[in-house]
Write an enzyme that holds these catalytic residues in place. Sequence first.
Site, PDB file in Angstrom:
ATOM      1  N   GLU A 110       0.825  -1.207   0.000  1.00  0.00           N
ATOM      2  CA  GLU A 110       0.000   0.000   0.000  1.00  0.00           C
ATOM      3  C   GLU A 110       0.864   1.264   0.000  1.00  0.00           C
ATOM      4  OE1 GLU A 110      -2.168  -3.127   2.573  1.00  0.00           O
ATOM      5  OE2 GLU A 110      -0.102  -2.575   2.044  1.00  0.00           O
ATOM      6  N   CYS A 125      -0.533   0.073   7.669  1.00  0.00           N
ATOM      7  CA  CYS A 125      -0.925   0.487   6.328  1.00  0.00           C
ATOM      8  C   CYS A 125      -2.342   1.039   6.291  1.00  0.00           C
ATOM      9  CB  CYS A 125      -0.790  -0.686   5.360  1.00  0.00           C
ATOM     10  SG  CYS A 125       0.919  -1.144   5.007  1.00  0.00           S
ATOM     11  N   THR A 169      15.777 -42.058  -7.321  1.00  0.00           N
ATOM     12  CA  THR A 169      16.376 -40.737  -7.138  1.00  0.00           C
ATOM     13  C   THR A 169      17.902 -40.778  -7.216  1.00  0.00           C
ATOM     14  OG1 THR A 169      16.379 -41.026  -4.737  1.00  0.00           O
ATOM     15  CG2 THR A 169      14.452 -39.956  -5.725  1.00  0.00           C
ATOM     16  N   TRP A 176      23.087 -36.393 -13.645  1.00  0.00           N
ATOM     17  CA  TRP A 176      21.813 -35.728 -13.388  1.00  0.00           C
ATOM     18  C   TRP A 176      20.716 -36.637 -13.912  1.00  0.00           C
ATOM     19  CZ3 TRP A 176      22.009 -31.783 -10.211  1.00  0.00           C
ATOM     20  CH2 TRP A 176      23.145 -30.988 -10.179  1.00  0.00           C
ATOM     21  N   THR A 202      23.117 -36.253   3.127  1.00  0.00           N
ATOM     22  CA  THR A 202      23.297 -35.568   1.849  1.00  0.00           C
ATOM     23  C   THR A 202      24.533 -34.681   1.881  1.00  0.00           C
ATOM     24  OG1 THR A 202      20.924 -35.601   1.384  1.00  0.00           O
ATOM     25  CG2 THR A 202      22.227 -33.935   0.241  1.00  0.00           C
ATOM     26  N   ASP A 210      27.172 -35.829  -0.843  1.00  0.00           N
ATOM     27  CA  ASP A 210      27.163 -35.026  -2.069  1.00  0.00           C
ATOM     28  C   ASP A 210      27.904 -33.698  -1.946  1.00  0.00           C
ATOM     29  OD1 ASP A 210      25.567 -37.025  -3.076  1.00  0.00           O
ATOM     30  OD2 ASP A 210      23.686 -35.928  -2.778  1.00  0.00           O
ATOM     31  N   LEU A 269      23.390 -26.135  -2.152  1.00  0.00           N
ATOM     32  CA  LEU A 269      21.982 -25.917  -1.812  1.00  0.00           C
ATOM     33  C   LEU A 269      21.630 -24.440  -1.700  1.00  0.00           C
ATOM     34  CD1 LEU A 269      21.322 -28.871   0.664  1.00  0.00           C
ATOM     35  CD2 LEU A 269      20.473 -28.613  -1.669  1.00  0.00           C
ATOM     36  N   SER A 311      22.101 -34.893  13.647  1.00  0.00           N
ATOM     37  CA  SER A 311      21.926 -35.332  15.025  1.00  0.00           C
ATOM     38  C   SER A 311      23.217 -35.288  15.838  1.00  0.00           C
ATOM     39  CB  SER A 311      21.343 -36.750  15.059  1.00  0.00           C
ATOM     40  OG  SER A 311      20.049 -36.766  14.510  1.00  0.00           O
ATOM     41  N   LEU A 324      15.967 -39.276   5.255  1.00  0.00           N
ATOM     42  CA  LEU A 324      15.292 -38.143   5.895  1.00  0.00           C
ATOM     43  C   LEU A 324      13.927 -37.910   5.255  1.00  0.00           C
ATOM     44  CD1 LEU A 324      15.167 -35.847   7.881  1.00  0.00           C
ATOM     45  CD2 LEU A 324      16.526 -34.443   6.318  1.00  0.00           C
TER      46      LEU A 324
END
Length: 364
Positions: free
Chosen positions: A50, A85, A162, A171, A197, A201, A205, A223, A297
């Site tokens: 606004e 506003c 995956t 990929w 991960t 890898d 990210l 953990s 996960l």
Amino acid sequence: MSTILASLELAKSAQNLSAPNPRVGCQLFDGLGELIGQGHTQRAGGPHAEIMALRDAAAKGHDVRGATAWVTLEPCSHQGRTGPCCDALIAAGIRKVVASIADPNPLVAGRGFERLRAAGVEVVIGPGAAESRELNIGFFSRMIRKTPWVRMKIAASLDGRTALENGQSQWITSEPARIDGHAWRARACAVLTGIGTVLEDDPRLDVRLVDTPRQPHLVVVDSRMETPLDARLWDQPRQVFIYAAQSDPVKQSALEANGAQVILLPGPGGKVDLAAMLGDLARREVNEVHVEAGHKLNGSLVQAGLIDEFLVYMAPKLIGTGRGLAQLPELADLTGAVQLDFRTVERIGSDLRITARPPGRDQF
């Protein structure tokens, strides 16, 4: 409806910008129906939609007295990072406000409409409500459920793999799908992954394949605080949250010296309490969580009922033996399957992008 749709398009311009504030667009029309000002919410601490519209009108030399404001969310009525506003609209002499939906923030929740009406401003509510809510599904989730909206991104082959058994996954899907995935990362408040991960890898990210005015936070479920101090995830300046279950002051000190914030939230089995983690992220003003993790996960999050939406890129290839989308326990009966509703199916490059939600998940 066409006018509110134009305001919704403005709101989309705030999609990667305004977090943790909602994505809002506003247009101002004079008594003849001419557009005299417009704007969308800026970065947190900056002007709301606004105010941007009022400033735009002033910069163009337009008198806003007697104008109608079309806005995609109830004008705020509280003093937060910026002023109310609704008061700004009243002071400017706005005659009528057409708003898509009430603000779910308990500090607002209809009070903005009440103050506008008390000042003699006509208020109409409803046009574009579903679209505005969907655009701000994470904000509504955080305000109403006290937890972020959790979206799990998966890139898989047609037979649901995956990665290979050795972990190789680059990929499976095409470059257009990867670019599209980065666009979904960009809209999130936080990207979430697991220590498996990170160790396997060493991903960054972050958002690289699309332009973005900000990087989402990174959340690591770790953990035992095993995140390496030289991992590539540290390369991008951003807030890193590491959720752990087992106390280790030496490791914690090292991770914090690297710029992380370590939060201890132990749950059953020496693992992180995932539901408590999401509640904690909500208290840290995280609206949307974008999960990019491994099958273990992923499985834990699905079994705990914590996934609100699945974002699946499916490549037209068969891999055979490999890792699945999520590690779930064996079923003795199909009635125990996780039920989903397909929301959209769209071609992205050579792949399909599928979005799905548990039935009724967005009804809160």
